[in-house]
Design a protein around this motif. Sequence first.
Motif, short mmCIF file in Angstrom:
data_model
loop_
_atom_site.label_atom_id
_atom_site.label_comp_id
_atom_site.label_asym_id
_atom_site.label_seq_id
_atom_site.Cartn_x
_atom_site.Cartn_y
_atom_site.Cartn_z
N ILE A 90 21.64 32.75 -11.84
CA ILE A 90 23.09 32.96 -11.66
C ILE A 90 23.71 31.80 -10.89
O ILE A 90 24.77 31.28 -11.29
CB ILE A 90 23.34 34.29 -10.91
CG1 ILE A 90 22.90 35.48 -11.75
CG2 ILE A 90 24.82 34.41 -10.53
CD1 ILE A 90 22.91 36.80 -11.00
N ILE A 91 23.07 31.38 -9.82
CA ILE A 91 23.70 30.41 -8.92
C ILE A 91 23.20 28.99 -9.11
O ILE A 91 23.76 28.04 -8.58
CB ILE A 91 23.47 30.81 -7.44
CG1 ILE A 91 21.98 30.86 -7.12
CG2 ILE A 91 24.13 32.13 -7.13
CD1 ILE A 91 21.67 31.28 -5.68
N GLY A 92 22.13 28.82 -9.91
CA GLY A 92 21.51 27.50 -10.03
C GLY A 92 20.60 27.28 -8.84
O GLY A 92 20.77 27.90 -7.79
N GLY A 93 19.61 26.40 -9.01
CA GLY A 93 18.70 26.26 -7.88
C GLY A 93 17.79 25.06 -7.93
O GLY A 93 17.10 24.78 -6.96
N GLY A 94 17.76 24.36 -9.05
CA GLY A 94 16.97 23.14 -9.11
C GLY A 94 15.53 23.36 -8.72
O GLY A 94 14.78 24.09 -9.39
N THR A 95 15.13 22.76 -7.61
CA THR A 95 13.75 22.83 -7.16
C THR A 95 13.33 24.26 -6.85
O THR A 95 12.20 24.66 -7.16
CB THR A 95 13.56 21.96 -5.89
OG1 THR A 95 13.95 20.62 -6.18
CG2 THR A 95 12.12 21.97 -5.43
N GLY A 96 14.21 25.05 -6.25
CA GLY A 96 13.88 26.43 -5.94
C GLY A 96 13.54 27.22 -7.19
O GLY A 96 12.54 27.95 -7.23
N LYS A 97 14.36 27.07 -8.22
CA LYS A 97 14.10 27.77 -9.47
C LYS A 97 12.78 27.33 -10.07
O LYS A 97 11.99 28.16 -10.56
CB LYS A 97 15.25 27.49 -10.44
CG LYS A 97 15.08 28.15 -11.80
CD LYS A 97 16.24 27.78 -12.72
CE LYS A 97 15.99 28.28 -14.14
NZ LYS A 97 17.08 27.84 -15.06
N ALA A 98 12.51 26.03 -10.05
CA ALA A 98 11.24 25.52 -10.59
C ALA A 98 10.05 26.11 -9.83
O ALA A 98 9.04 26.49 -10.43
CB ALA A 98 11.22 24.00 -10.53
N ASN A 99 10.17 26.20 -8.51
CA ASN A 99 9.07 26.76 -7.71
C ASN A 99 8.83 28.23 -8.03
O ASN A 99 7.68 28.69 -8.05
CB ASN A 99 9.36 26.58 -6.22
CG ASN A 99 9.22 25.14 -5.76
OD1 ASN A 99 8.51 24.35 -6.37
ND2 ASN A 99 9.92 24.78 -4.69
N VAL A 100 9.90 28.99 -8.29
CA VAL A 100 9.75 30.38 -8.68
C VAL A 100 9.01 30.47 -10.02
O VAL A 100 8.09 31.30 -10.18
CB VAL A 100 11.13 31.07 -8.79
CG1 VAL A 100 10.97 32.45 -9.40
CG2 VAL A 100 11.78 31.19 -7.44
N LEU A 101 9.38 29.63 -10.96
CA LEU A 101 8.73 29.65 -12.27
C LEU A 101 7.25 29.29 -12.16
O LEU A 101 6.40 29.90 -12.83
CB LEU A 101 9.45 28.68 -13.22
CG LEU A 101 10.86 29.14 -13.65
CD1 LEU A 101 11.64 27.98 -14.27
CD2 LEU A 101 10.76 30.31 -14.64
N PHE A 102 6.93 28.31 -11.33
CA PHE A 102 5.52 27.99 -11.11
C PHE A 102 4.79 29.19 -10.50
O PHE A 102 3.64 29.48 -10.86
CB PHE A 102 5.39 26.77 -10.20
CG PHE A 102 5.56 25.45 -10.91
CD1 PHE A 102 4.73 25.10 -11.97
CD2 PHE A 102 6.55 24.56 -10.52
CE1 PHE A 102 4.89 23.89 -12.62
CE2 PHE A 102 6.72 23.35 -11.17
CZ PHE A 102 5.88 23.01 -12.23
N GLY A 103 5.44 29.87 -9.56
CA GLY A 103 4.83 31.05 -8.94
C GLY A 103 4.58 32.15 -9.95
O GLY A 103 3.50 32.77 -9.97
N LEU A 104 5.57 32.42 -10.79
CA LEU A 104 5.40 33.43 -11.83
C LEU A 104 4.29 33.04 -12.80
O LEU A 104 3.50 33.89 -13.23
CB LEU A 104 6.72 33.62 -12.59
CG LEU A 104 7.75 34.52 -11.90
CD1 LEU A 104 9.11 34.37 -12.56
CD2 LEU A 104 7.30 35.99 -11.94
N GLY A 105 4.22 31.75 -13.13
CA GLY A 105 3.15 31.28 -14.01
C GLY A 105 1.78 31.54 -13.39
O GLY A 105 0.86 32.02 -14.08
N GLU A 106 1.64 31.28 -12.08
CA GLU A 106 0.36 31.50 -11.40
C GLU A 106 0.01 32.98 -11.37
O GLU A 106 -1.15 33.36 -11.59
CB GLU A 106 0.43 30.94 -9.98
CG GLU A 106 -0.83 31.16 -9.15
CD GLU A 106 -2.06 30.49 -9.73
OE1 GLU A 106 -3.16 31.00 -9.46
OE2 GLU A 106 -1.92 29.48 -10.44
N VAL A 107 1.00 33.85 -11.12
CA VAL A 107 0.76 35.29 -11.13
C VAL A 107 0.26 35.74 -12.50
O VAL A 107 -0.73 36.49 -12.61
CB VAL A 107 2.04 36.06 -10.74
CG1 VAL A 107 1.87 37.56 -11.03
CG2 VAL A 107 2.37 35.86 -9.27
#
Length: 309
Positions: A274-291
């Motif tokens: 919703i708000i955009g996030g750049g690096t933060g969004k990428a880090n969340v996606l990496f975390g979800l990938g690891e899970v």
Amino acid sequence: IGTTDDAELRAQRLESSLNLSFEPLRERDPAAAEMFVWLGRIPGGVPRALLGSIFGEDADAQVATLMRNHLVWEEGIDQRVGLPGPFRWYAQNREGEVLKEERRQELVLRTTRALAFWLDVWERRLGTGRSGEAYLHTEEDGQTLDELIPIADEEAMEHLADALRDWSRLMKYYGACSVAQLVLQSMNDRFAKRNRQSLGRAEVMQALGDLSLYRANFKEAEESYRQALACCDAVGHELGKANGLLAMGDLHLQLGQLYDARADYRESLRLFRIIGGGTGKANVLFGLGEVCVQLGEFDSARGYLAEAL
């Protein structure tokens, strides 16, 4: 200076000696006198590059005046201007005579803003060829931030929290977590005394959580992150909440609590979308990938990691 009779005598002699320089200066150049007493509040000195931001466009001329009167030192790769310890004692004793409270709070605000900018610059250089250089600044500026905590008003406290966030990241990088934790806790105590939920307090709690996680103090980390999220909810700061949920996801992932981690990451990702996030969004996606990898959900993992890249 000390408290024994001998120390008292030395203090009196120092005061008499400095009066000979300071009193004429105060009459002749009030701005230079003001700079002198404020430098008494700054143990590590002020980098020359920040002097104008704190004291105004005539700062270099004021420094020159103080140097001619042998009242300041300048040293280091960033040309820090400051006072020797005994001079700081004298300057602090004269502060109330020279600075009205309104002006003092203005200088607190100017100093915290300048240090927040300065530390953000050095925090961004971590992991580069100038990482070692950054440590030289970190210790000194931490002393100054700690000195300002008790006297900052509400506006300055928010800028001080910004500066402390970046300072704590620098300290964590260099393994000086205990010192950073003490200063951050002092700042949180100040927020608590004012009974304030604010973005600044959220940043302090997030930084405390990061230090606890780094030191594998998982219970403390979770409590700090929860308090940070509560502050973000109270002030309606969605980016802070997204970052807090990312941190909680990292904590639960590290503890092997995969379903809790996935729930945290998913909510964080929803906010970042919703708000955009750049690096933060990428880090969340990496975390979800690891899970997903650890849960054996490989198709989902590929999707998250592809989006992150």
